[in-house]
Design a protein around this motif. Sequence first.
Motif: not given
Length: 231
Positions: A198-212
């Motif tokens: 249950r180790v998962v790499v996620v696209n952090d661009d989606l959740i650290v930038r306050p955009g759509p």
Amino acid sequence: VGVTTADDYPPAVESIEEVGDYRGPNVEKVISQNTDLMILSYDGTTKGYADDMQEKTGAKVVVINPKTVDEAISSVGLVAKVVGEQERGRVVEERLRSELKRIEDAVAGEPEPTVFYEVWGDPLQTAGPGSFIDDAIGLARGKNIAADTGEAYPEYSKEVLLQKNPDYYLAARSAGVTAEEISQRPGYSALSAVEDGRVVVVNDDLIVRPGPRIVDGVGEIAEAIHPEVFD
């Protein structure tokens, strides 16, 4: 007419003049672009600084600094309003809130797994209260084990990590580490998240930038920690 050196999405930004970086805007470049509106988004931006930028550049200045996913969605509507596209902003806001509700409804009633989010590996850094990541984990019906740190991006003790033993271990893609590399770190084999895959790499661009795209980030976390729901 101007972007920062950190902007890389959408691809069209590559053809737009870079007028600033994390230290702030380049006033001369902003003026050279005949800028009508400048949007600032910095922690600690004061009214005095905003007024100074307005006076120096001749542009109207709007400060937007959302701290939560909900505030990020609202800021879309605010930007639309100040550029004269209020109706378009309303439509986008409604779509984002609808998508977020769909995610929340999907995980409602599901068990709330414990989660650790790795921002950086050496030294080990995580996301705590006051970060979009912490908010997104909660919206995705997860329990952030670093929620008691009192800081948005604190360093985190490996010993405490092993003691709290989270159900899921998420890591930021920008850190350049794979799930396999994390799993092979000394001592990490004792983690349930490693043992259970249950180790998962996620696209952090989606959740650290306050955009759509921030709602997409919430969805990616929800899919990672509730795979049975989104299978």
